[in-house]
Design a protein around this motif. Structure first.
Motif, short mmCIF file in Angstrom:
data_model
loop_
_atom_site.label_atom_id
_atom_site.label_comp_id
_atom_site.label_asym_id
_atom_site.label_seq_id
_atom_site.Cartn_x
_atom_site.Cartn_y
_atom_site.Cartn_z
N ALA A 165 37.44 35.49 45.60
CA ALA A 165 37.87 36.75 46.03
C ALA A 165 36.79 37.99 45.52
CB ALA A 165 39.12 36.67 45.26
N LEU A 223 25.22 38.03 39.22
CA LEU A 223 25.60 37.43 40.63
C LEU A 223 24.11 37.43 41.41
CD1 LEU A 223 27.51 36.52 42.51
CD2 LEU A 223 27.97 38.67 43.27
N ARG A 279 49.92 45.36 40.83
CA ARG A 279 50.20 43.96 40.66
C ARG A 279 51.13 44.04 39.35
NH1 ARG A 279 46.28 44.56 43.75
NH2 ARG A 279 46.08 43.08 45.27
N ALA A 338 33.81 39.76 43.23
CA ALA A 338 33.35 40.10 41.67
C ALA A 338 34.81 39.90 40.83
CB ALA A 338 32.60 41.33 41.62
N ASP A 339 34.72 39.54 39.63
CA ASP A 339 35.75 39.64 38.70
C ASP A 339 35.99 41.03 38.29
OD1 ASP A 339 37.48 39.67 36.51
OD2 ASP A 339 36.88 37.79 35.91
N ARG A 366 59.49 35.58 36.37
CA ARG A 366 58.90 35.29 37.87
C ARG A 366 59.92 34.21 38.38
NH1 ARG A 366 52.46 35.74 39.02
NH2 ARG A 366 52.37 37.79 38.13
N LYS A 423 55.82 42.82 37.67
CA LYS A 423 56.37 42.29 36.42
C LYS A 423 57.54 42.91 35.48
CE LYS A 423 51.52 40.33 36.38
NZ LYS A 423 50.43 40.75 36.09
N PRO A 479 36.17 44.60 50.95
CA PRO A 479 37.19 45.74 50.20
C PRO A 479 36.65 46.60 49.16
CG PRO A 479 38.03 43.65 49.52
CD PRO A 479 36.54 43.20 50.07
N PRO A 539 29.64 47.14 48.56
CA PRO A 539 29.20 45.59 48.63
C PRO A 539 27.88 45.80 47.92
CG PRO A 539 30.04 46.27 50.99
CD PRO A 539 29.99 47.35 49.89
N GLY A 540 27.79 45.23 46.39
CA GLY A 540 26.64 45.42 45.74
C GLY A 540 25.99 44.16 45.55
N THR A 565 40.38 33.04 51.52
CA THR A 565 40.02 34.34 51.50
C THR A 565 38.58 34.52 50.99
OG1 THR A 565 42.16 35.03 50.60
CG2 THR A 565 40.53 36.63 50.11
N PHE A 590 36.38 37.51 50.07
CA PHE A 590 36.54 39.07 49.94
C PHE A 590 35.10 39.56 49.13
CE2 PHE A 590 41.12 40.18 50.78
CZ PHE A 590 40.90 39.63 52.01
N GLY A 591 34.64 40.86 49.58
CA GLY A 591 33.51 41.32 48.55
C GLY A 591 32.59 40.31 48.16
N SER A 638 38.01 42.77 36.65
CA SER A 638 38.27 42.93 35.09
C SER A 638 36.95 42.91 34.24
CB SER A 638 39.36 41.92 34.73
OG SER A 638 38.57 40.51 34.61
C1 3H9 Z 1 32.98 43.10 44.32
O1 3H9 Z 1 33.24 42.13 44.66
C2 3H9 Z 1 31.62 43.73 44.19
C3 3H9 Z 1 30.45 43.10 44.59
O2 3H9 Z 1 30.35 43.50 46.10
C4 3H9 Z 1 29.31 43.38 43.87
C5 3H9 Z 1 29.17 42.59 42.74
C6 3H9 Z 1 27.59 43.03 41.92
N1 3H9 Z 1 38.96 39.95 40.03
O3 3H9 Z 1 46.63 39.98 44.42
P1 3H9 Z 1 47.36 38.84 43.88
C7 3H9 Z 1 43.75 38.61 40.14
S1 3H9 Z 1 34.38 43.94 43.98
C8 3H9 Z 1 39.78 39.92 39.05
O4 3H9 Z 1 48.37 38.94 43.16
P2 3H9 Z 1 47.54 37.60 46.41
C9 3H9 Z 1 44.95 39.63 40.46
O5 3H9 Z 1 44.81 40.57 39.41
C10 3H9 Z 1 35.74 42.96 44.21
N2 3H9 Z 1 41.09 39.29 39.35
O6 3H9 Z 1 47.17 37.48 44.98
C11 3H9 Z 1 46.28 38.73 39.96
O7 3H9 Z 1 46.35 38.76 38.62
P3 3H9 Z 1 47.76 38.48 37.85
C12 3H9 Z 1 35.99 42.78 45.58
C13 3H9 Z 1 41.48 39.29 40.45
O8 3H9 Z 1 47.41 36.23 46.93
C14 3H9 Z 1 45.76 37.39 40.69
O9 3H9 Z 1 44.50 37.41 40.73
N3 3H9 Z 1 37.22 41.95 45.89
C15 3H9 Z 1 40.76 39.66 41.55
O10 3H9 Z 1 48.34 38.66 46.83
C16 3H9 Z 1 46.35 37.17 41.79
O11 3H9 Z 1 46.11 38.43 42.88
C17 3H9 Z 1 38.49 42.46 46.01
O12 3H9 Z 1 38.52 43.71 45.99
C18 3H9 Z 1 39.42 39.99 41.33
N4 3H9 Z 1 38.59 40.08 42.26
O13 3H9 Z 1 46.02 38.16 47.04
C19 3H9 Z 1 39.68 41.50 46.22
N5 3H9 Z 1 41.25 39.40 42.80
O14 3H9 Z 1 48.42 37.26 38.59
C20 3H9 Z 1 40.80 42.07 45.44
C21 3H9 Z 1 42.63 38.95 42.33
O15 3H9 Z 1 47.39 38.35 36.44
N6 3H9 Z 1 41.71 40.89 45.40
N7 3H9 Z 1 42.73 38.84 41.10
O16 3H9 Z 1 48.52 39.74 38.38
C22 3H9 Z 1 42.64 40.96 46.44
O17 3H9 Z 1 42.60 41.64 47.46
C23 3H9 Z 1 43.84 39.95 46.37
O18 3H9 Z 1 43.92 39.73 45.13
C24 3H9 Z 1 43.68 38.62 47.33
C25 3H9 Z 1 44.92 37.56 46.81
C26 3H9 Z 1 43.77 38.88 48.58
C27 3H9 Z 1 42.24 37.92 46.88
#
Ligand code: 3H9
Length: 702
Positions: free
Chosen positions: A61, A77, A280, A63-64, A290, A284, A124, A132-133, A98, A100-101, A66
């Protein structure tokens, strides 16, 4: 370290599976696992190719999120990507879900990509104030060209597997077992001589873009229009420009890293990531776990087919839930259903929907003038006139026809849900579902729990919000709930400020500049100035008893300047235009009103305008928290961003307040109380307590 990567060797193939539930972000343990796995595969002579996939519903999905802003452990990375880039053995991404990113960027660093049809891929980052880094801005243009890459990165929207293949992001769409498909693809590459296809080495596509600066000019124009006040889009454009014009991959990567760092350190990034987690968090509810059972909503009933009832009906139709809509007489019903059909037809004209889709949605809509026909609905939502007596009568009728267990909901924007519940013998099934106009477009759904609303009704309503593609926020039952309760002070201050010396245009411009989609007077013109004026006339309010902040609006109405609907209000709207022009006559009218009220006008700074409009929101927000009407500060942020257009880049009113410093805000509120009277500016006790304890709203998040 969080997360891991499972490593196994199947014959001549090393299979690496990212495992970091629920969505496999690239946390420290995953990065370590990637680095170790690649090293192991490269060192093992038996291994001829590597397949990378994800466990569960995601590939990776990104980078993390958090970890941003804190210390991160393990390899970066970029360390992992460098290992992949330098691999002499082909790496195939088997994109199971998925990507992403950073997840898609890892896949782009692989030499080949096989994708499951249902796996969405996207970059995204822009939505989080980032770019996108991990090479995304450099590799994607090399693969699909700068124009399409910019579109993809600047929208941040995902596309499904087959579209990724059509665009050139994936090499193959594979039905069935994606890991097997990935392994088969890898075997084919080995059989054909193990060619390693590195996107970083591709130049033919970007060379063609080099003579076309229009691509970037257009991207800038679109970004300025669609992403006003956003920092990241310009950074993204600069990175893609570098990919095309600099040419050398490593030099382009350097630009990307510099721009990424600027985004990472920009306040918008923190605000937007706050929103990501808050969206998100609002799902809660501490006392509604839940696993609370929910009801299946297969059919809806809507009472009233005016603007709100029509929009609410469309929200259900849009997700395939059949609706029975009730009006008091056939002509009102025909009119309301006609508006719904016209709204859909406009979508067809704009190419956003097919005529068949409209027919399908309309086939799910049944009109009636008979309450009995609502008996099969799992949820009935009334959207009748906003008057408690009318609502109570409506609830009596609803309960007389509703099937046992059906949810009985009110779309009230601030009336007492308990009073409506008391009109029925099943208060546990009664709840407020406050949609925002236009209900088929606006994302917010305020879910209002009455004192007897059952947990099952709350859980079902929150889930219904998600089904309708809305963001549901739970509110307690108190006048105005969360959103409208906070709005009172904002509009009152705007009204006072113009009498004390500002013009409506100055006030609107300050708020537009802050990032609101429109200022308070533009909003009044949109809603219609005549609503309050007519209500005052009907209830016989004497001119001298009209609140001073409504005096100018009433004068405008006497001249039949009702706002946009009559092409004149605070602004003049040239025929057919929604862009109003300031009117010197209105300024004169405001000045004259000040004189009549004995108010000496003075210059009011933009800074004062902003503080006086926004601080009442914060102060009332603190009261709403204290009263337990909103569960957390972030619930208020999400309400204000999604229901009232509060700029996302600020993180919402409560997050923004923390950034201003609650002590600064309290000091200003006290100053305003001295200047303009205690009644409007009494500091909320919670605000005073937090300042005294040196804390902020975020400290209440738990
Ligand atoms: C990036 O990648 C930068 C890079 O280009 C460069 C790096 C050098 N990290 O949404 P949900 C958690 S930036 C940490 O309810 P769904 C979320 O908080 C990143 N945690 O599920 C939740 O926690 P909780 C670019 C994450 O099925 C749980 O996972 N990526 C992350 O409805 C479930 O999530 C994005 O922007 C994360 N990246 O949707 C993608 N993603 O259960 C962001 C999720 O404790 N994520 N969590 O509340 C999403 O768009 C959606 O979460 C996804 C799943 C579609 C993946």
């Amino acid at each position: 370290m969080k997360g891991t990567v499972h490593y196994e060797v199947r014959g001549n193939i090393a299979l690496m599976t990212v495992d970091n539930p629920p969505v496999n972000p690239l946390s420290s343990g995953v990065r370590q696992g990637l680095a170790d796995g690649i090293d192991a595969a490269l060192a093992d002579d038996k291994v001829q190719a590597i397949v990378l996939t994800g466990a569960g519903r995601a590939f990776i999905a990104g980078a993390d999120i958090s970890e941003f802003g804190g210390q991160s452990q393990g390899p970066s990375l970029h360390d992992c990507l460098n290992r992949m880039d330098n691999s002499k053995k082909p790496i195939v991404a088997a994109i199971n879900g998925t990507a992403f990113g950073g997840g898609l960027e890892v896949a782009l660093c692989c030499h080949y990509r096989v994708i499951a049809p249902g796996a969405p891929v996207g970059l995204p980052e822009v939505k989080l104030g980032l770019l996108p880094g991990a090479g995304g801005t450099q590799r994607l243009p090399r693969l699909i060209g700068a124009e399409k890459a910019l579109e993809f990165i600047l929208s941040g929207d995902p596309i499904p597997g087959p579209q990724a293949k059509a665009l050139g992001i994936a090499d193959e769409v594979a039905e069935g077992d994606i890991v097997e498909a990935g392994i088969a693809f890898a075997q084919k590459v080995v059989a054909e001589g193990s060619r390693v296809r590195r996107i970083r080495d591709e130049t033919s596509v970007i060379e063609k873009d080099r003579d076309n600066p229009e691509i970037f000019a257009n991207a800038r124009k679109n970004a300025a229009r669609r992403m006003r006040k956003r920092f990241a889009p310009e950074m993204i454009i600069q990175c893609v420009e570098a990919a095309v014009n600099v040419g050398d991959f490593d030099a382009g990567m350097k630009v990307e890293q510099e721009c990424f760092a600027k985004c990472l350190n920009h306040p918008q990034r923190e605000a937007l990531i706050h929103i990501f987690f808050s969206e998100r968090e609002v799902a809660k509810i501490p006392d509604v776990p839940r696993d609370t059972p929910t009801k299946d909503i297969q059919r809806a009933g809507v009472i009233g087919c005016g603007t709100m009832g029509g929009g609410i009906s469309m929200s259900f139709l849009n997700v395939g839930i059949p609706v029975t809509v009730l009006e008091l007489d056939q002509s009102a019903l025909d009119r309301g259903m006609g508006v719904i059909k016209r709204n859909y037809d406009i979508q067809v004209q704009r190419g956003r929907m097919s005529a068949e889709e409209v027919d399908h949605r309309m086939s799910l809509l049944t009109g009636t003038t008979n309450y009995e026909d609502l008996g099969t609905a799992d949820v009935i939502i009334e959207a009748v006139y906003e008057n408690i007596d009318v609502k109570v009568e409506t609830f009596k009728k609803m309960e007389s026809v509703a099937k046992p267990g059906a949810i009985l909901a009110s779309n009230t924007s601030g009336l007492d849900v308990d009073k409506m519940a008391q009109a029925t013998s099943r208060p546990e099934s009664v709840i407020g579902l406050h949609f925002f106009s236009p209900a088929n477009v606006m994302r917010l759904l305020e879910v209002v729990r009455g004192s007897k609303t059952s947990k099952e009704t709350i859980a079902t309503s929150m889930k219904l919000g998600r089904t309708l593609n809305k963001i549901a926020v739970l509110s307690g039952n108190a006048p105005g709930f969360i959103g409208n309760r906070m709005l009172g002070g904002y509009t009152r201050q705007a009204g006072e400020i113009i009498l004390q010396g500002a013009t409506p245009y100055q006030v609107d411009n300050v708020l537009l500049d802050f990032g609101m989609p429109m200022g308070p007077f533009q909003m009044n013109d949109l809603v219609g100035l005549d609503l309050g004026w007519r209500a005052r006339k009907l209830s016989g309010v004497k001119p001298e008893d009209v609140p001073i902040t409504a005096r100018v609006a009433d004068k405008l109405c006497e001249l039949e300047r009702f706002g946009q609907k009559s092409n004149r209000g605070y602004y003049i709207y040239p025929e057919g235009s929604r862009a109003g022009q300031p009117d010197p006559e209105v300024v004169e009218m405001v000045e004259q009103t000040s004189a009549e009220l004995g108010i000496t006008r003075r210059e009011i700074s933009n800074d004062e305008v902003l503080k006086r409009c926004l601080y009442p929101l914060i102060n009332e927000g603190a009261r709403i928290l204290e009263d337990g009407i909103a569960i957390r500060p972030c619930d208020i942020d999400i309400v204000y961003i999604n229901g009232y257009g509060f700029p996302e880049v600020t993180g919402g009113p409560m997050f923004w307040a923390d950034k201003q410093g609650l002590d600064n805000i309290l000091a200003d509120i006290k100053k305003f109380a001295e200047e303009y009277g205690d009644a409007a500016w009494k500091p909320a006790p919670l605000l005073e307590r937090l300042v005294k304890e040196g804390k902020n709203f975020a400290s209440l998040q738990g």
